[in-house]
Design an enzyme around this catalytic site. Structure first.
Site, PDB file in Angstrom:
ATOM      1  N   HIS A  82       0.842  -1.186   0.000  1.00 11.82           N
ATOM      2  CA  HIS A  82       0.000   0.000   0.000  1.00 11.82           C
ATOM      3  C   HIS A  82       0.884   1.246   0.000  1.00 11.82           C
ATOM      4  CE1 HIS A  82      -3.057  -2.897   1.061  1.00 11.82           C
ATOM      5  NE2 HIS A  82      -3.980  -1.979   0.924  1.00 11.82           N
ATOM      6  N   ARG A 127      -4.643 -11.349  -4.221  1.00 14.53           N
ATOM      7  CA  ARG A 127      -5.899 -10.633  -3.991  1.00 14.53           C
ATOM      8  C   ARG A 127      -6.458 -10.147  -5.320  1.00 14.53           C
ATOM      9  NH1 ARG A 127      -7.862  -5.139  -0.974  1.00 14.53           N
ATOM     10  NH2 ARG A 127      -6.121  -4.195  -2.091  1.00 14.53           N
ATOM     11  N   ARG A 146      -5.887  -3.353   8.514  1.00 14.17           N
ATOM     12  CA  ARG A 146      -5.736  -2.007   9.074  1.00 14.17           C
ATOM     13  C   ARG A 146      -4.721  -1.201   8.283  1.00 14.17           C
ATOM     14  NH1 ARG A 146      -7.801  -1.652  14.245  1.00 14.17           N
ATOM     15  NH2 ARG A 146      -8.233  -3.601  15.330  1.00 14.17           N
ATOM     16  N   ARG A 183      -9.522   5.333  -3.911  1.00 12.48           N
ATOM     17  CA  ARG A 183      -8.955   4.447  -2.898  1.00 12.48           C
ATOM     18  C   ARG A 183      -8.989   5.121  -1.532  1.00 12.48           C
ATOM     19  NH1 ARG A 183      -7.383  -0.945  -4.196  1.00 12.48           N
ATOM     20  NH2 ARG A 183      -6.604  -1.006  -6.313  1.00 12.48           N
ATOM     21  N   GLU A 222     -15.543  -5.352   3.345  1.00 12.39           N
ATOM     22  CA  GLU A 222     -14.954  -4.026   3.497  1.00 12.39           C
ATOM     23  C   GLU A 222     -15.926  -2.870   3.306  1.00 12.39           C
ATOM     24  OE1 GLU A 222     -11.853  -3.467   0.546  1.00 12.39           O
ATOM     25  OE2 GLU A 222     -12.763  -4.968  -0.746  1.00 12.39           O
ATOM     26  N   ASP A 269     -12.132   0.874   3.674  1.00 13.00           N
ATOM     27  CA  ASP A 269     -13.294   1.167   2.842  1.00 13.00           C
ATOM     28  C   ASP A 269     -14.574   1.276   3.653  1.00 13.00           C
ATOM     29  OD1 ASP A 269     -12.664   1.280  -0.162  1.00 13.00           O
ATOM     30  OD2 ASP A 269     -11.463  -0.399   0.522  1.00 13.00           O
TER      31      ASP A 269
END
Length: 961
Positions: free
Chosen positions: A169, A459, A651, A782, A572, A613
């Site tokens: 991320h 993913r 998280r 995002r 999410e 999200d």
């Protein structure tokens, strides 16, 4: 106009640090303050030598005005003076201002990391108990006072696992080159606290410090290109190699010592209190750059780096274990491998001369009467073959010839077999003290890191699987999968899973995204669970989303799905959390799925819950409460069906994305949801905070260990029905208010894009993936850029929006204020929520956010909208203080108060510089593209200054996204 006056309540809430920051026996604050001053003053003195006097005078003026503003309860005149000065600066001057304060913030962060290490050492020496009560000794004492025996505590630790999944991320704004220099500076600062340094050593330390600080100042802060997924994977491996690789056996050894000292056995050799995962190169959700070939390459990188690490350990042990005797088991094993080697040499005439000589040298140079060296030589040969094989694949070269005498390692059990034999040999012959040294550490590393250091998760978004299945069903002529309703999908998928006839023809004509999905599943089958972790379905909303992945795994498998990955639904959104028991209940009642779960995964179901999200969807309060309730309900559902449920917590680094101190977060989970297992993402800047330095890594491992231990063994707090009833009301009010503003007010989107640097975040080049999954408004953005943008402006809207309205509703209820105070004092979940909110609110500044609006927002109606948001912020702070019972924010968290106070005078000039740079950048560009008539060089200089301001603010606030 510079900004609205700050209400007296706000000034009081945000004012200075509590001065009582000293332990009874040790002064912890003075050394930290000394380190921060030393680092910043030395840096400034070095800058003076290379900058013109006018520039130095300017920097001094900026520092003085910023300090006046921040120590004088947000004085408006000082703010106006500083804003006017910043506005008058050239781009070069703004760059220097940004660089100075950015580096000072990085150095302050560094000093705090060293400070934590110093505090821990003081605690270990018995000089102080001024810790945050996360140490194993403190937690064990606490549990023993509550009736648990040491045997029970040891058994719990031996059976629990914390899996830390490092993700790609894009939240680490600081370049790795900068981080490396900061790490070197940290080592120098830590060494300088050694009371036994000679004058010569102190002088050398000081020279090294100056050299590294100057090098830091001279290093470009701007990333010139976006990283590729492979680069992100290498960065994650670098973090683990530098600290976690060494810290894990050290910390387990500490636990061994603790239990042995208290008359118990050490931790078993095969225990895995920690394991590590990764998303870099496997997370293809919205990232077109993560392809099947990239996933293969990243796994080969992981294998190569693991082989290199193991070879270093093997060489050390090969040298150390010169023992000339061994057990019969070890001697027999050596005879077996000698026979295999001789047989291979005879049966492979095609082997080249070099290889034969290698065999001969292998045995000639390791005396057969030194059985441990003989065994380790064999292991070294196999590990070398493994490394060379991966290196060839990474170089796009054919792998070396297969060597039957020393084949490539494919499973960690192959490596563990001889290591365990040698360990048992040493124990059996009375040399346990030798066995418990480097050999034991190596065995534990193999259990923890396997052959790839990290297991790579895959993913993908649920919609992509739907599209792939839709292509297949149309291709084979059985209609459109996408047009089926949920019941029809479940029936269709279950029939395919129960049947033996393949659904997907081997020769199909899939193209584009459908081909990418099918190719990915083939790669997953080839790589298998030795290298891969879980298959995670993002935006998972229905049971068919899970069954679809099971079908695709089986259809694309080369062994009928026998080595399939565990499938993990990622819930999410608020709706997905509310529907969680429906999804799980339907799956558990599906006969095929239930048998599959029992046969392949011992009736264990993993569920990932998304904090980011869900927070963007309904606001922080609603997200936190729905996450809490969903976990409770899912545990009940799983228990009803005889399934063990494990949670994977997605998280982020910021509170707006579920971040915060992990110990606090774990202990505030609903009862019965940890179950000796915790899986959690560690992202971006949090990697640096947790694993940046060796002693920080040890502290992180201890924090996770003791938090899981305490969460499982501590008697849960009974949540009163009236608590739930009130929080349900608050959540509903909060969510309604949040959505009313974010999704309902037509002014919101334009205000967000004008008054924050959201449109410019892509200039940072901190991640490989795009900012949006697809084109659209805020809903497609995002969560990271959503939080990042508001954090930069110091409004922090995602964290508190809706909370003030909810608390006001609660206060207006009969006895509501008293009930809220009681919930704060007695319910860990509620208290941790507000403590984290306080931490963010303490960083907020209406003056700063109004400056963004004054300069960047043109329409009056949008300015009125911004004024309304700031009024809500001030109201929320007042109400939060009423709930916590404090006079000012963070009165109960003196460490956080100190950390924020240290940085305030550096934050303000960087914010004001960013506003000015945004204004200038937007005047010379359209949608991020420089206008044709503008000089490109000058535009590039403007971008550099803007990027430095964003990086500096991220470092100062210690939160990115």
């Amino acid at each position: 106009m510079v900004g609205p006056p700050v209400p007296s309540m706000m000034r009081s809430a945000m004012k200075g640090v509590n001065p009582l920051l000293k332990s009874d026996s040790v002064d912890f604050i003075s050394p930290l303050q000394t380190d921060v001053s030393r680092l910043c003053d030395t840096l400034f003195s070095l800058i003076k030598k290379s900058c013109p006097p006018a520039t130095i005078a300017l920097l001094g003026n900026v520092k003085t005005l910023a300090k006046i503003y921040d120590v004088s309860s947000k004085d408006e005149k000082a703010f106006a003076n500083l804003a006017n000065l910043i506005e008058s600066l050239s781009v070069d001057q703004l760059t220097i201002v940004g660089s100075l304060f950015s580096n000072m913030c990085n150095l302050a962060n560094l000093a705090e990391h060293v400070h934590r290490i110093r505090r821990r050492k003081a605690f270990d020496r018995g000089e102080s108990s001024f810790l945050s009560h996360h140490s194993l000794e403190e937690i064990v004492d606490d549990l023993q006072r509550n009736g648990f025996s040491l045997h029970q505590i040891r058994d719990q630790i031996c059976s629990q696992t914390v899996e830390m999944v490092l993700t790609a991320h894009p939240t680490q704004a600081v370049r790795r080159s900068i981080l490396a220099k900061l790490h070197d500076i940290a080592k120098i600062i830590e060494a300088s606290h050694d009371a036994y340094l000679t004058p010569e050593q102190s002088r050398i330390n000081e020279d090294l410090l100056k050299a590294n600080l100057l090098c830091l100042w001279r290093t470009d802060e701007v990333r010139r290109s976006k990283p590729k997924p492979e680069d992100e994977a290498r960065n994650i491996l670098h973090v683990i190699e530098e600290t976690a690789w060494h810290a894990t056996p050290i910390y387990i050894s500490r636990m061994d010592h603790f239990f042995v000292k208290n008359g118990l056995k050490p931790i078993p050799l095969d225990a895995t209190p920690f394991v590590f995962g990764s998303w870099a190169g496997g997370d293809r959700d919205g990232n077109p750059f993560v392809t099947p070939d990239v996933t293969i390459e990243v796994v080969n990188i992981n294998r190569y780096r693991a082989a290199c690490l193991y070879l270093a350990e093997i060489e050390n042990l090969l040298f150390d274990l010169s023992i000339h005797y061994g057990s019969d088991e070890l001697l027999d094993y050596n005879k077996k491998i000698a026979g295999q080697t001789n047989q291979a040499a005879k049966s492979r005439p095609d082997l080249n001369v070099t290889t034969k000589i290698k065999y001969k040298e292998f045995w000639n140079y390791v005396p057969p009467k030194e059985p441990f060296r003989v065994c380790f030589s064999y292991i070294r040969d196999r590990m070398t073959a493994t490394r060379d094989h991966c290196e060839a694949l990474l170089s796009n070269m054919p792998p070396p010839q297969s060597n039957p005498a020393a084949p490539v390692y494919t499973t960690k059990d192959e490596l563990l077999e001889p290591l365990n034999i040698m360990y048992r040999s040493l124990v059996d012959t009375g040399d346990e003290i030798i066995a418990d040294g480097k050999l034991k550490d190596l065995i534990r590393r193999v259990h923890i890191f396997g052959l790839t250091i990290v297991k790579l998760d895959i993913r993908q978004e649920a919609e992509e699987h739907t599209n792939a299945l839709d292509f297949i069903t149309k291709y084979v002529g059985i209609g459109s999968y996408a047009e089926m309703d949920e019941d029809q999908r479940i029936k269709f998928l279950t029939e395919n899973l129960e049947g033996k006839r393949p659904l997907i023809p081997r020769a199909h004509s899939a193209t584009g995204k459908a081909k990418n999905v099918l190719d990915t599943f083939e790669v997953v089958s080839d790589l298998g669970p030795e290298a891969l972790g879980a298959y995670i379905i993002s935006m998972c909303m229905k049971p068919s989303d899970v069954l679809a992945v099971e079908v695709l795994q089986r259809e694309c498998s080369n062994n009928c799905g026998e080595s399939s990955l565990r499938v993990v639904p990622l819930l999410e959104t608020i709706t997905a959390l509310q529907d969680s028991t429906m999804v799980l209940g339907t799956l558990f009642e599906n006969k095929w799925y239930r048998k599959h779960l029992e046969r392949r995964f011992d009736s264990v179901q993993e569920v990932m819950i998304g904090y980011s999200d869900s927070g963007k969807d309904g606001g922080r309060l609603t997200s936190a409460w729905e996450l809490y309730k969903a976990q409770e309900h899912m545990v009940e559902c799983a228990a009803k069906h005889g399934v063990t449920l494990r949670f994977f917590h997605g998280r982020g680094g910021t509170v707006g994305r579920g971040g915060g101190p992990q110990h606090l977060a774990i202990l505030s989970q609903p009862p019965g949801t940890v179950n000796q297992y915790l899986r959690v993402t560690i992202q971006g800047e949090v990697m640096e905070q947790d694993f940046g330095l060796p002693n920080l890594a040890l502290r992180t491992l201890e924090t996770y260990t003791t938090a899981v231990l305490k969460a499982d063994l501590t008697e849960p707090v009974v949540v009163k029905p009236e608590y739930r009833e009130l929080l349900d009301k608050l959540s509903q009010v909060s969510c309604t208010k949040y959505r009313e503003i974010v999704h309902g007010d037509p002014r919101f989107v334009q205000y967000f894009r004008s008054a924050t640097p959201e449109q410019e975040l892509g200039l940072l080049n901190i991640g490989s993936r795009p900012q949006k999954r697809k084109e659209g408004g805020v809903e497609t953005l995002r969560a990271i850029p959503w939080v990042f943008a508001w954090t930069q402006t110091r409004l922090h809207l995602p964290v508190w929006l809706g909370l003030g309205s909810a608390l006001q509703t609660g206060m207006n209820e009969a006895g509501g204020k008293q009930l809220l105070r009681e919930m704060y004092e007695k319910w860990p979940f509620f208290r941790s929520f507000f403590d984290l909110i306080e931490m963010v609110l303490a960083k907020a500044d209406p003056h700063i956010s109004s400056r963004y609006e004054d300069v960047l927002v043109e329409k009056e109606e949008q300015k009125q909208f911004g004024s309304m948001l700031r009024d809500l912020l001030v109201e929320t702070i007042d109400l939060v203080l009423q709930v916590s019972g404090e006079q000012r924010l963070l009165d109960k968290d003196r460490v956080q108060q100190r950390a924020i106070e240290t940085r305030l005078e550096w934050l303000t000039p960087m914010n004001l510089a960013q506003v000015e740079l945004l204004k200038r950048w937007r005047s010379v560009s359209v949608k991020g593209v420089v206008k044709p008539e503008v000089d490109q060089l000058k535009a590039n200089q403007l971008v550099d200054a803007l990027v430095i301001s964003m990086k500096g603010l991220s470092s100062a606030l210690q939160n990115t996204g």
